[in-house]
Scaffold this motif. Structure first.
Motif, PDB file in Angstrom:
ATOM      1  N   THR A  31       3.852  33.085  15.327  1.00 43.14           N
ATOM      2  CA  THR A  31       4.140  31.683  15.630  1.00 43.14           C
ATOM      3  C   THR A  31       5.194  31.640  16.734  1.00 43.14           C
ATOM      4  O   THR A  31       6.266  32.233  16.586  1.00 43.14           O
ATOM      5  CB  THR A  31       4.661  30.936  14.393  1.00 43.14           C
ATOM      6  OG1 THR A  31       3.684  31.034  13.348  1.00 43.14           O
ATOM      7  CG2 THR A  31       4.913  29.480  14.697  1.00 43.14           C
TER       8      THR A  31
ATOM      9  N   SER B 203       5.308  23.619  23.904  1.00 40.25           N
ATOM     10  CA  SER B 203       4.080  24.282  23.473  1.00 40.25           C
ATOM     11  C   SER B 203       4.313  24.961  22.129  1.00 40.25           C
ATOM     12  O   SER B 203       5.262  25.734  21.971  1.00 40.25           O
ATOM     13  CB  SER B 203       3.641  25.309  24.522  1.00 40.25           C
ATOM     14  OG  SER B 203       2.501  26.018  24.089  1.00 40.25           O
ATOM     15  N   SER B 204       3.453  24.668  21.141  1.00 40.27           N
ATOM     16  CA  SER B 204       3.508  25.323  19.829  1.00 40.27           C
ATOM     17  C   SER B 204       2.247  26.158  19.672  1.00 40.27           C
ATOM     18  O   SER B 204       1.128  25.642  19.816  1.00 40.27           O
ATOM     19  CB  SER B 204       3.591  24.282  18.706  1.00 40.27           C
ATOM     20  OG  SER B 204       4.781  23.537  18.799  1.00 40.27           O
ATOM     21  N   ASN B 205       2.412  27.443  19.354  1.00 39.25           N
ATOM     22  CA  ASN B 205       1.283  28.364  19.354  1.00 39.25           C
ATOM     23  C   ASN B 205       1.285  29.222  18.096  1.00 39.25           C
ATOM     24  O   ASN B 205       2.342  29.648  17.627  1.00 39.25           O
ATOM     25  CB  ASN B 205       1.340  29.268  20.583  1.00 39.25           C
ATOM     26  CG  ASN B 205       1.497  28.474  21.870  1.00 39.25           C
ATOM     27  OD1 ASN B 205       0.541  27.935  22.379  1.00 39.25           O
ATOM     28  ND2 ASN B 205       2.726  28.392  22.375  1.00 39.25           N
TER      29      ASN B 205
ATOM     30  N   THR C 257      -3.196  26.131  19.197  1.00 35.52           N
ATOM     31  CA  THR C 257      -2.125  25.802  20.146  1.00 35.52           C
ATOM     32  C   THR C 257      -2.045  24.290  20.311  1.00 35.52           C
ATOM     33  O   THR C 257      -3.072  23.605  20.341  1.00 35.52           O
ATOM     34  CB  THR C 257      -2.354  26.474  21.506  1.00 35.52           C
ATOM     35  OG1 THR C 257      -1.285  26.119  22.405  1.00 35.52           O
ATOM     36  CG2 THR C 257      -3.682  26.071  22.120  1.00 35.52           C
TER      37      THR C 257
ATOM     38  N   GLN D  80      -0.008  21.399  22.783  1.00 38.40           N
ATOM     39  CA  GLN D  80       0.817  21.140  23.959  1.00 38.40           C
ATOM     40  C   GLN D  80       1.291  19.683  23.909  1.00 38.40           C
ATOM     41  O   GLN D  80       0.462  18.770  23.804  1.00 38.40           O
ATOM     42  CB  GLN D  80       0.035  21.381  25.250  1.00 38.40           C
ATOM     43  CG  GLN D  80      -0.723  22.703  25.288  1.00 38.40           C
ATOM     44  CD  GLN D  80       0.194  23.893  25.164  1.00 38.40           C
ATOM     45  OE1 GLN D  80       1.243  23.957  25.802  1.00 38.40           O
ATOM     46  NE2 GLN D  80      -0.197  24.860  24.320  1.00 38.40           N
TER      47      GLN D  80
ATOM     48  N   SER E 285      -4.399  19.758  21.709  1.00 43.06           N
ATOM     49  CA  SER E 285      -4.431  20.902  20.798  1.00 43.06           C
ATOM     50  C   SER E 285      -5.799  21.570  20.853  1.00 43.06           C
ATOM     51  O   SER E 285      -6.831  20.907  21.026  1.00 43.06           O
ATOM     52  CB  SER E 285      -4.117  20.478  19.358  1.00 43.06           C
ATOM     53  OG  SER E 285      -5.162  19.719  18.808  1.00 43.06           O
TER      54      SER E 285
END
Length: 817
Positions: free
Chosen positions: A655, A666-668, A698, A700, A713
């Motif tokens: 993560t 950005s979350s991935n 992901t 954004q 996403s």
């Protein structure tokens, strides 16, 4: 064509918004710095303002990031001050600093904020939370302000979360493993998979505050759930006075959808009253194609089946309650939570049959309409009290829930020859499936701080569940409906679980250790009245847990966890009655299913509280698995549940939320896993299968200005093995825009689920002797527009700790069973 026009308009609006921001001022300089708290640690989400040095008017502002750093860019030439402020801290000023043609960049020394004791007496600190927060034992997804919750139910939101997948029947998997225990506000639901899916479909996304992913729970949680716990936390009132919100939404895919809701809260010194009501109407289609070959020693029969299903569903979800603050140390609360779901399905099935591929000798045309109604309500009475100034706490919960359901299914099968003429008389049958579930539970939890570094937690719990599932099968003969005793059945199930647990936590200089042990006694009885089958079980299990967290340095942390868990068969899987999709496809339960047990290990590494990597291994024995098989004699295909011997699971999860710029986050999440299934006897032969798979998610988030942001996403899941099934890859892209108006009292959101219309499943058999291909599709691309208006008091509540029903549940999750 509609899709192209809508996207052209949407992107034209977004381009105009961003272009307008860029052309407003000719900016040339930048100022950067860092904010620290009173302990010299990084201070995230501090408000940083750029002021004109001449008159202190506001020019622009930003927030410090997770590391306390901030950056103000595109600043016109001139002289400026920097003001840094957080509620509860004294405001700090820096400067003046001049932006000139020869001095366009300033790197400031770190600014330390000091607490303002006067302000701290009256208010509590409020900070905007990031979308994803990684904690020691869980990951928290703060969906409250996410545009992707627009018009979606709780079930829709779950399938967008990192490491989470949801199949077409609403069953949830976490990190590639099924058997997740879903909780609402820290309470287990005790429902079958079908009832739980209905409850999640009727829980509107706008009512959810956050979702906690707990892949390896400690002994203080119920031991159920081999792949962990997902806790859905609903919104709660934070303010004095009266406030609330109104929600309304519209959606369109192939058919229109609508939803709306009202939330009200009123809080005084001694009382807090809260309630909400949500309504949704959803019309959508789905389809299933089944191509299979029925092999016997003498011949082959080919089936090509197409099923088109149109469903209209009405959902109502409501909640209410009251908290009474007896004094500063004690609170008593009462709450209720209910839902109602009803609707109709129109199912058209065409089955082509032949002894050669793509050649039809005969066919079956079926019209299979059905209607259904599900209702449920739960009540909770709770108490929480602080015993002394040392921090001793006790809390008590009593719960009662009642759920009912009714489905009426009709099957009209016409037999035609190769020329489409009637081959033999039509076969008409129907079934009704009334169900009742009654749940009672009580628990008590206790916290005792032994000293500043050591804490003891303990608790007890008992739950009682009764289900009554009736299956009434009737054939239409001689112009009347006649009960078929061989196919009808009533199934009763009683379950009592008694539990006791204890956790001991000890903090050292750079190490934290938690040791836990939970004991559960299970008493269950399944009674198939018509078949005269009774299965009784009585057993006691111990469930240890170990958590170790080690701080290696300022930026590096490591952790280790172990827990043992159990999954008992759900009530639907134990019920032996036959549920027909059509004449040639059906499913049935297995009353002899045994519980499965899982030992899970996980090692984690965290860098700068941001990048998180975990490595996990688990072994499950007596694996409860869906088994999809064909009956060569009856020429049918059916689904049941069996206990496979073992499942070995390996997984690596990464993560990584990234702040690319001040306006782009950005979350991935990447989850790579390998599931290996083994059993010595399945269809008379040993069975073994396994495959490496991965799941990439992901999101954004782009901030166009202070009132407008965009979320994009993407989700991809590779080919994988699930029991005896092989599932082809699945992927989708979602898009959302949120605009705030009226001093942020109103939010308007536009979202698109599955932008490119790519969602669908393809299933084949992992057993070489089984020959079938199942393709499933549904109305996945949906445009949604919603509006939320907030009204009433915005006063920040007093610093006195509020303990509403949901907050008390949050504490009980941390210390309860």
């Amino acid at each position: 064509m509609k899709t192209i026009i809508l996207f052209t308009i949407l992107f034209t609006i977004l381009f105009s918004l961003s272009n307008a921001n860029a052309q407003g001022i000719n900016l040339t300089g930048e100022i950067a710095g860092k904010v620290l708290d009173e302990k010299q640690a990084a201070f995230p989400y501090a408000s940083v303002s750029l002021l004109n040095a001449k008159d202190s008017t506001l020019v622009k502002g930003t927030l410090s990031n997770d590391s306390g750093n901030y950056l103000l860019t595109n600043i016109k030439q001139g002289a400026y001050l920097i003001a840094i402020y957080v509620v509860g801290y004294k405001k700090a000023y820096k400067g003046p600093y001049a932006i000139t043609a020869t001095n366009q960049s300033h790197k400031l020394d770190a600014t330390q904020l000091n607490q303002d004791s006067k302000q701290l007496k009256g208010v509590e600190i409020l900070r905007q939370k990031p979308l994803i927060e990684r904690m020691i034992d869980k990951t928290v997804i703060n969906v409250e302000n996410s545009t992707l919750t627009t018009g979606n139910s709780a079930l829709d939101i779950l399938e967008k979360l990192p490491g989470v997948t949801v199949d077409k029947d609403g069953k949830v998997s976490l990190k590639g493993k099924q058997g997740v225990n879903i909780m609402l506000d820290g309470k287990p639901t005790y429902l079958s998979s079908e009832q739980l899916a209905n409850l999640l479909r009727t829980t509107e996304g706008s009512a959810i505050q956050s979702i906690e992913l707990i892949p390896n729970p400690s002994a203080k949680y119920d031991a159920a759930g081999n792949s962990g716990i997902i806790n859905i936390k609903l919104k709660k009132n934070q303010n004095y006075g009266t406030n609330g919100s109104v929600d309304a939404g519209l959606g369109y895919g192939k058919y229109y959808k609508a939803s709306g809701g009202l939330t009200l809260n009123h809080r005084e010194k001694k009382f807090n009253v809260f309630g909400n009501f949500y309504y949704g109407r959803n019309k959508r289609y789905s389809g299933t194609d089944i191509m299979r070959t029925n092999n016997t020693a003498t011949n082959k029969t080919y089936f090509d089946q197409t099923n088109y299903n149109l469903r209209i569903r009405n959902n109502i979800n409501y909640k209410g309650g009251i908290d009474y603050f007896i004094n500063d140390k004690s609170t008593i609360g009462f709450s209720f939570n209910g839902y109602k779901s009803d609707g109709k399905n129109a199912s058209d099935v065409l089955t082509l049959i032949g002894d050669q591929p793509s050649e039809t000798d005969s066919s079956v045309v079926a019209k299979n309409p059905n209607d259904y109604k599900y209702t449920g309500i739960s009540y909770n009475l709770n108490y929480k009290g602080t015993i002394d100034t040392l921090g001793q706490e006790i809390s008590v919960d009593a719960d009662y829930s009642n759920y009912t359901g009714m489905e009426n299914n009709n099957f009209n099968n016409r037999y035609l020859d190769a020329q489409g003429q009637t081959l033999k008389p039509a076969y008409l049958f129907r079934n009704a499936t009334p169900t009742k579930t009654n749940i009672k539970a009580i628990k008590a939890d206790y916290i005792y701080p032994i000293n500043k570094k050591m804490k003891l937690e303990a608790g007890i719990k008992s739950s009682f569940v009764k289900t009554d599932n009736n299956f009434i099968f009737e054939n239409f003969e001689n112009n009347e409906w006649i009960n078929d005793n061989k196919r009808s059945n009533q199934f009763l199930y009683d379950e009592n679980i008694n539990a006791v647990y204890s956790n001991l936590t000890r903090k050292f200089k750079t190490t934290s250790v938690q040791l836990g042990l939970r004991a559960e006694q299970t008493n269950s009885k399944g009674n198939s009245i018509t078949d005269n089958k009774i299965v009784s079980r009585h057993y006691i299990n111990l469930f240890p847990s170990v958590f170790i967290n080690q701080t290696l340095s300022k930026d590096h942390d490591m952790g280790f966890s172990y827990s043992r868990r159990i999954d008992r068969p759900d009530y639907e899987s134990l019920n032996p009655f036959v549920d027909y999709l059509d004449l040639y496809s059906y499913r049935f339960g297995n009353p002899f299913l045994k519980p499965q047990y899982t030992n899970s290990f996980e090692v984690s590494y965290t860098y700068k509280k941001n990048l998180n990597i975990t490595f996990g291994y688990s072994r499950t024995t007596d694996v409860i698995s869906n088994v999809l098989l064909t009956d060569t004699i009856k020429k049918t295909i059916f689904i049941s549940n069996e206990n496979l011997t073992t499942q070995d699971s390996y997984n690596m999860n990464i993560t990584y939320p990234i702040k690319i710029t001040n306006w782009w986050n950005s979350s991935n999440n990447l989850n790579v896993y390998y599931n290996k299934y083994r059993t010595p006897d399945l269809l008379g032969s040993p069975y073994e299968s396994g495959k490496i798979a991965f799941h990439l998610n992901t999101t954004q988030t782009i901030t166009l200005n202070s009132t407008t942001n965009v979320e994009l996403s993407g989700n991809y899941e590779s080919k994988q093995v699930a029991g005896t099934l092989l599932l082809d890859p699945q992927y989708n892209v979602d898009f959302g825009v949120k605009k705030s108006l009226m001093d942020k009292k109103m939010d308007i959101k536009l979202a698109v689920n599955d932008v490119f219309k790519t969602q669908g499943t393809k299933i084949t058999s992992a057993i070489p002797s089984q020959h079938y291909v199942i393709k499933e599709r549904w109305e996945s691309r949906i445009f949604r527009l919603s509006c939320t208006y907030r009204f009433g008091s915005k006063d920040i509540k007093a610093a006195t700790k509020r303990s509403s029903s949901s907050e008390a549940e949050e504490k009980r999750v941390k210390s309860g069973g």
